[in-house]
Design an enzyme around this catalytic site. Structure first.
Site, PDB file in Angstrom:
ATOM      1  CD  GLU A  48      -1.456 -34.159  16.354  1.00 17.68           C
ATOM      2  OE1 GLU A  48      -0.232 -34.056  15.500  1.00 17.68           O
ATOM      3  OE2 GLU A  48      -1.937 -35.047  16.142  1.00 17.68           O
TER       4      GLU A  48
ATOM      5  CE  LYS B 212       1.829 -24.856  14.438  1.00 13.57           C
ATOM      6  NZ  LYS B 212       3.445 -24.180  14.610  1.00 13.57           N
TER       7      LYS B 212
ATOM      8  CG  ASP C 297       7.550 -22.958  19.713  1.00 17.06           C
ATOM      9  OD1 ASP C 297       7.685 -22.897  18.535  1.00 17.06           O
ATOM     10  OD2 ASP C 297       7.208 -21.694  20.349  1.00 17.06           O
TER      11      ASP C 297
ATOM     12  CE1 TYR D  65       5.168 -32.795  12.253  1.00 19.96           C
ATOM     13  CE2 TYR D  65       5.916 -32.186  14.289  1.00 19.96           C
ATOM     14  CZ  TYR D  65       6.091 -32.273  13.002  1.00 19.96           C
ATOM     15  OH  TYR D  65       6.961 -31.251  12.356  1.00 19.96           O
TER      16      TYR D  65
ATOM     17  CE  LYS E  17       0.898 -19.821  14.885  1.00 16.78           C
ATOM     18  NZ  LYS E  17       2.416 -19.347  15.246  1.00 16.78           N
TER      19      LYS E  17
ATOM     20  CB  CYS F 254      21.084  -2.705  50.275  1.00 16.71           C
ATOM     21  SG  CYS F 254      19.408  -3.454  50.615  1.00 16.71           S
TER      22      CYS F 254
ATOM     23  CB  CYS G 200      18.598  -2.143  54.789  1.00 15.71           C
ATOM     24  SG  CYS G 200      20.397  -2.838  54.242  1.00 15.71           S
TER      25      CYS G 200
ATOM     26  CB  CYS H 248      22.372  -6.067  50.764  1.00 15.40           C
ATOM     27  SG  CYS H 248      21.984  -5.233  52.231  1.00 15.40           S
TER      28      CYS H 248
ATOM     29  CB  CYS I 230      18.798  -6.198  54.792  1.00 14.26           C
ATOM     30  SG  CYS I 230      18.118  -5.833  53.162  1.00 14.26           S
TER      31      CYS I 230
HETATM   32  S1  IVH Z   1       2.021 -31.507  11.246  1.00 13.48           S
HETATM   33  C1  IVH Z   1       0.417 -31.733   8.296  1.00 13.48           C
HETATM   34  N1  IVH Z   1       1.690 -31.612  13.930  1.00 13.48           N
HETATM   35  O1  IVH Z   1       4.419 -26.863  12.862  1.00 13.48           O
HETATM   36  C2  IVH Z   1       1.557 -30.607   8.292  1.00 13.48           C
HETATM   37  N2  IVH Z   1       3.245 -30.144  12.866  1.00 13.48           N
HETATM   38  O2  IVH Z   1       3.510 -25.489  10.053  1.00 13.48           O
HETATM   39  C3  IVH Z   1       2.755 -31.305   8.847  1.00 13.48           C
HETATM   40  N3  IVH Z   1       4.536 -28.645  14.455  1.00 13.48           N
HETATM   41  O3  IVH Z   1       7.384 -26.918  11.334  1.00 13.48           O
HETATM   42  C4  IVH Z   1       3.307 -31.003  10.143  1.00 13.48           C
HETATM   43  N4  IVH Z   1       3.392 -29.522  16.446  1.00 13.48           N
HETATM   44  O4  IVH Z   1       7.242 -28.916  12.947  1.00 13.48           O
HETATM   45  C5  IVH Z   1       2.437 -31.088  12.656  1.00 13.48           C
HETATM   46  N5  IVH Z   1       1.431 -31.626  16.224  1.00 13.48           N
HETATM   47  C6  IVH Z   1       2.126 -31.135  15.042  1.00 13.48           C
HETATM   48  C7  IVH Z   1       2.915 -30.051  15.379  1.00 13.48           C
HETATM   49  C8  IVH Z   1       3.529 -29.538  13.948  1.00 13.48           C
HETATM   50  C9  IVH Z   1       4.018 -28.558  15.938  1.00 13.48           C
HETATM   51  C10 IVH Z   1       5.145 -27.988  13.596  1.00 13.48           C
HETATM   52  C11 IVH Z   1       5.989 -28.449  12.254  1.00 13.48           C
HETATM   53  C12 IVH Z   1       6.103 -27.426  11.369  1.00 13.48           C
HETATM   54  C13 IVH Z   1       5.117 -26.696  11.754  1.00 13.48           C
HETATM   55  C14 IVH Z   1       4.013 -26.756  10.494  1.00 13.48           C
END
Ligand code: IVH
Length: 684
Positions: A120, A122, A124, A232, A322, A420, A423, A438, A444
Site C-alpha cells: 500500500e 505510505k 504523508d 491503514y 521510501k 521589466c 522589455c 510590467c 513586452c
Molecule cells: S501502518 C504497523 N500503513 O507511517 C505499523 N502506517 O512509521 C503501523 N503511515 O506515522 C502503521 N501510511 O501514520 C501504516 N499505509 C500505512 C501508512 C502508515 C503512512 C505512517 C503512520 C505512522 C508511520 C509509521
C-alpha cells in the site's frame, strides 16, 4: 570505548534532533526538511550501534515520536501505536531483504510457496486513532509517543471524510481504526492561493497542513482546512463477529463500514511483486492527488503477523520502502523575476542544484513580494525547497540559523526591477494587488503572444485563423513583435509556416485585410489595456468618440465615464504614458487600421441615442457585427425584429420579411450608404 569525538558528536546530534523534533511535533513549525532530519537521525543511530555505551534513555532514538501538547488532554492508547521500520535501501534489494527476513522468521523453506503481502502507499500526514464504540465515533487521538497521544476528537470531527458513525447494523463493541489524516495537493494549493490573495500566512506543505490543523486548539480554524483521511489498520477491537483474517480483507471491511481506504493497494506474492508495485507507484507518484513518501509492505495473513510479532515498537511484519524526498535543503544563489503572459513579474529563486522529488531542481517560485516578505527569503540563504507532483518547485522556508553573516539585504522586486527585464517598460504594483506588473503591454515579448491572441480575437480585431499555434510561430521566429507587424505579413511568409498551406495563408491574409476596417470600441478593446473589457471599451469609445481624445484624457475626464473608477483610470493612464504603446498605436494606424471617428468630446450620448435599428439582408461592405458596433457606438440599439418602435431598418441585398414589415409600418428604410451618412453626422 567510544572516542571522545564520537561522544561529543552523539551529544551534538541529540541536541539538534531534539530541537527539530520540538519544532516539528510540538510547534508544527519544521526547521529542516524530513530528509535532513532523517540523515541526522540515522547518523546518531549508526553511532549508537557502533558504541552501545553512548545510548542514553533520553536519546531520540529511544522513543517514537513527539511529546503531546499540554493543551490537549492526554489519551492512553489501549493498543500501542507502532511505527514502521524503514528500508534504507530504496532499490529493489530493499524489498528482497524484507522477504528474506520474513521467510526466515516464519521458518519457511525455499521450497515453500511465496509469502502473501499487502502493498500500500505510505501517506504523508498525521497518524490518527479513531475509536468507535458500538459504531459511534467517541474519541480520536494522535499517536504521540506511541503509548500516549493527544485527544483531538473535536478537530477530527471536522474532517468530512471521517464517518461519525459506522455503516453497520451490528458494529463491533469497540473498533479502533488507524489511519492518516492528510491534505490533498489540490486542496493545499487552493488553500494557499486563497491565503496569498488575502495576504495571510500559507501552509508549508500538505503534511504540515494536516498536522497543524489537527493540533490546532481552535476547532473552528481546523474546520476551515480541507483535510482527508485514509485508514491503514486497526487498534483495539472487541466483539467483531467474523473479523477478517487478512490485512487486505480488513481494509475491504473498513471500506464497507464507510471508512475511506485508498484504492492504490495490491496483494503481492513474493518479493518480485513488491518490487513491481514499488516501481509502478514510483512512475505514478507525481500524478497521485496527494503526497506519499514511500510504499508500505505488510504480511497479509494476520496469523502470520502475530507469529512475527514486533521488536522495539516496530512490527517484523511490515516495512516502509521510501522514495526520494520531496523537500531538500539548498542555497539561494540569486533572485530573479519571470514575466508571465499577463505581465506579472514572478520572483524566482535560482538555486544551487538539488535532487528533490526525483528530479534536479535549480529554480523555485517565490510567488510574490508578500510571500518573499513573509518568508524573508534573501540571496545566500539556505532554504527548504519542495517539489511534489507536477507543481512548480517552491521555496517553503528559510533556515534562519544558516543565514550568512553579515545578513544579505532584503529582496524587493520593485527596487531590483524598476523596469521589466524583458522589455524595459516601467514596472508597477497596483494598490491592493499582490502582483508586480510590467506596463509594457503589447510591446513586452513575454506578453506578446497573449496580447496578439487577444488582439486577433473575435470580439477584438476579429482576425479569423490567427490562433495560438500560429501566434507561437510568429513570435518565436520574430516575425511579429507588435500587433502592427501582423499587417506587414505577406502570403509567402505565412505559407512557409508549419501547418500552413497556400490556401490557408491566403484566407488569413484576407482576414487581416478585412480587420483593418473596425470600430473604435473594438480597437480600444484589442489594445489589451488591463481592466478594460469589452463593455468599458464601448463606454470609452462612446464617451470620447476619437482615439486621440482618449489618449489625451486626464484622470478627471476618465472618471467621468460611466463605470470607470480609479483602477481602470490608472490602467489607461499608465498604458498611454508608455511611449512603446503609443508607437504601436501609430503603426497600426499607418498600416491602415481605421474606424469612424467623431471629434470633440461626446457628452451627449450619440446621434442614435434612444433610437432602435434593425439590420436585414447582406450589406455591401460592412459585416453585420461591424454595423452593429457602429450603431451602438453612436448610442443606438440594434433589435432583432421590426415593430412600430423601430426607428430605422438598414436593408442590404436579399432583405426579406423585415423589409416588407418596415414598409407596411411606414418605418424609415436606409441602405448601408445611408447608415454611414447618418453616422457621419455624429461628428458635425
Ligand atoms: S501502518 C504497523 N500503513 O507511517 C505499523 N502506517 O512509521 C503501523 N503511515 O506515522 C502503521 N501510511 O501514520 C501504516 N499505509 C500505512 C501508512 C502508515 C503512512 C505512517 C503512520 C505512522 C508511520 C509509521
Amino acid at each position: 570505548m567510544a572516542a571522545p569525538d564520537a561522544v561529543a558528536r552523539a551529544a551534538a546530534l541529540r541536541r539538534e534532533i531534539e530541537r527539530h523534533n520540538c519544532a516539528y511535533y510540538v510547534l508544527d513549525a519544521p526547521t529542516v526538511p524530513d530528509a535532513e532530519y532523517d540523515r541526522l537521525f540515522r547518523e546518531l543511530q549508526a553511532l549508537e550501534a557502533e558504541f552501545p555505551e553512548l545510548v542514553t534513555p533520553d536519546s531520540p532514538t529511544q522513543r517514537v515520536g513527539g511529546r503531546p501538547l499540554d493543551a490537549f488532554p492526554k489519551v492512553h492508547h489501549a493498543v500501542p501505536m507502532l511505527s514502521i521500520r524503514t528500508e534504507t535501501d530504496t532499490t529493489a534489494a530493499g524489498a528482497r531483504a524484507f522477504d528474506v527476513r520474513v521467510r526466515k522468521e516464519l521458518g519457511l523453506a525455499e521450497s515453500d510457496p511465496p509469502v502473501e503481502y499487502h502493498a500500500e502507499l505510505k501517506f504523508d500526514g498525521l497518524a490518527i486513532n479513531l475509536r468507535y464504540e458500538h459504531g459511534v465515533l467517541v474519541a480520536a487521538a494522535t499517536r504521540g509517543d506511541g503509548e500516549t497521544g493527544e485527544a483531538v476528537t473535536q478537530n477530527v470531527r471536522t474532517v468530512h471524510a471521517i464517518p461519525l458513525r459506522l455503516a453497520s447494523d451490528r458494529p463491533p463493541a469497540v473498533l479502533e481504526v488507524r489511519g492518516e489524516v492528510y491534505m490533498r495537493r489540490d486542496d493545499f494549493e487552493r488553500y494557499n492561493a486563497r491565503q496569498r490573495e488575502v495576504g495571510q500566512p500559507t501552509l508549508v506543505n500538505p503534511r504540515n497542513g494536516a498536522a497543524g490543523s489537527i493540533r490546532q486548539l481552535d476547532p473552528a480554524v481546523a474546520a476551515q482546512r480541507p483535510l482527508s483521511f485514509f485508514a491503514y489498520g486497526l487498534g483495539e477491537v472487541v466483539g467483531w463477529d467474523d473479523a477478517p483474517v487478512t490485512h487486505g480483507a480488513t481494509l475491504d471491511a473498513l471500506l464497507r463500514l464507510g471508512v475511506p481506504v485508498c484504492a492504490e493497494r495490491r496483494v503481492c506474492r513474493g518479493a518480485e511483486e513488491l518490487v513491481a508495485f514499488h516501481h509502478d507507484i514510483a512512475l505514478r507518484r507525481d500524478s497521485l492527488p496527494f503526497d506519499i513518501d514511500g510504499v508500505v509492505y505488510k504480511v497479509n495473513r494476520l496469523d502470520q503477523q502475530r507469529a512475527l510479532g514486533f521488536v522495539t515498537r516496530e512490527p517484523r511484519w511490515a516495512v516502509a520502502h521510501k522514495y526520494p524526498a520531496q523537500e531538500e535543503l539548498t542555497v539561494v544563489e540569486a533572485i530573479e523575476v519571470q514575466v508571465g503572459r499577463t505581465g506579472v513579474l514572478t520572483p524566482v529563486a535560482r538555486l544551487a542544484p538539488v535532487f528533490v522529488g526525483g528530479v534536479t531542481v535549480t529554480n523555485a517560485t517565490l510567488h510574490n513580494q508578500d510571500e518573499i516578505d513573509r518568508k524573508d527569503v534573501r540571496v545566500g540563504d539556505t532554504v527548504i525547497v519542495r517539489r511534489a507532483g507536477d507543481v512548480i518547485p517552491e521555496v517553503v522556508a528559510v533556515v534562519a540559523e544558516r543565514r550568512p553573516v553579515p545578513a544579505p539585504p532584503r529582496f524587493d522586486i520593485l527596487q531590483s526591477y524598476p523596469v521589466c527585464p524583458e522589455c524595459g517598460s516601467h514596472v508597477v504594483r497596483l494598490e491592493g494587488e499582490a502582483a508586480v506588473r510590467c506596463t509594457g503591454g503589447l510591446y513586452c515579448p513575454a506578453q506578446r503572444k497573449q496580447a496578439l491572441l487577444h488582439f486577433a480575437s473575435r470580439r477584438a480585431m476579429d482576425i479569423e485563423g490567427l490562433g495560438d499555434k500560429l501566434v507561437d510561430q510568429l513570435v518565436d521566429r520574430e516575425l511579429v513583435h507588435t500587433p502592427a507587424d501582423v499587417y506587414r505579413l505577406d502570403l509567402a511568409t505565412l505559407a512557409g509556416l508549419e501547418r500552413m498551406a497556400e490556401k490557408s495563408a491566403a484566407r488569413l491574409i484576407a482576414a487581416i485585410e478585412a480587420s483593418k476596417s473596425t470600430t473604435l470600441a473594438r480597437f480600444i478593446f484589442a489594445l489589451g489595456i488591463r481592466n478594460v473589457g469589452e463593455t468599458t471599451a464601448k463606454d470609452l469609445a462612446r464617451h470620447f468618440g476619437a482615439l486621440d481624445a482618449l489618449i489625451g484624457a486626464t484622470p478627471q475626464t476618465l472618471t467621468a465615464v460611466r463605470d470607470v473608477g480609479p483602477v481602470v483610470t490608472e490602467a489607461i493612464t499608465q498604458f498611454f504614458a508608455e511611449p512603446h504603446n503609443l508607437d504601436v498605436v501609430a503603426a497600426l494606424r499607418r498600416a491602415g487600421v481605421h474606424w469612424p471617428e467623431q471629434t470633440g468630446t461626446q457628452e451627449s450620448a450619440g446621434i442614435l441615442a434612444g433610437r432602435t435599428l434593425v439590420l436585414t439582408g447582406t450589406l455591401p461592405t460592412l459585416t453585420r457585427e461591424a454595423a452593429k458596433e457602429m450603431i451602438e457606438a453612436a448610442g443606438g440599439k440594434v433589435a432583432g425584429s421590426v415593430s412600430k418602435k423601430t426607428d430605422y431598418v438598414i436593408a442590404g441585398s436579399e432583405a426579406g420579411s423585415k423589409l416588407a414589415k418596415a414598409q407596411e409600418l411606414g418605418v424609415a428604410v436606409l441602405d448601408e450608404a445611408g447608415l454611414l451618412v447618418l453616422l457621419a453626422r455624429q461628428g458635425g
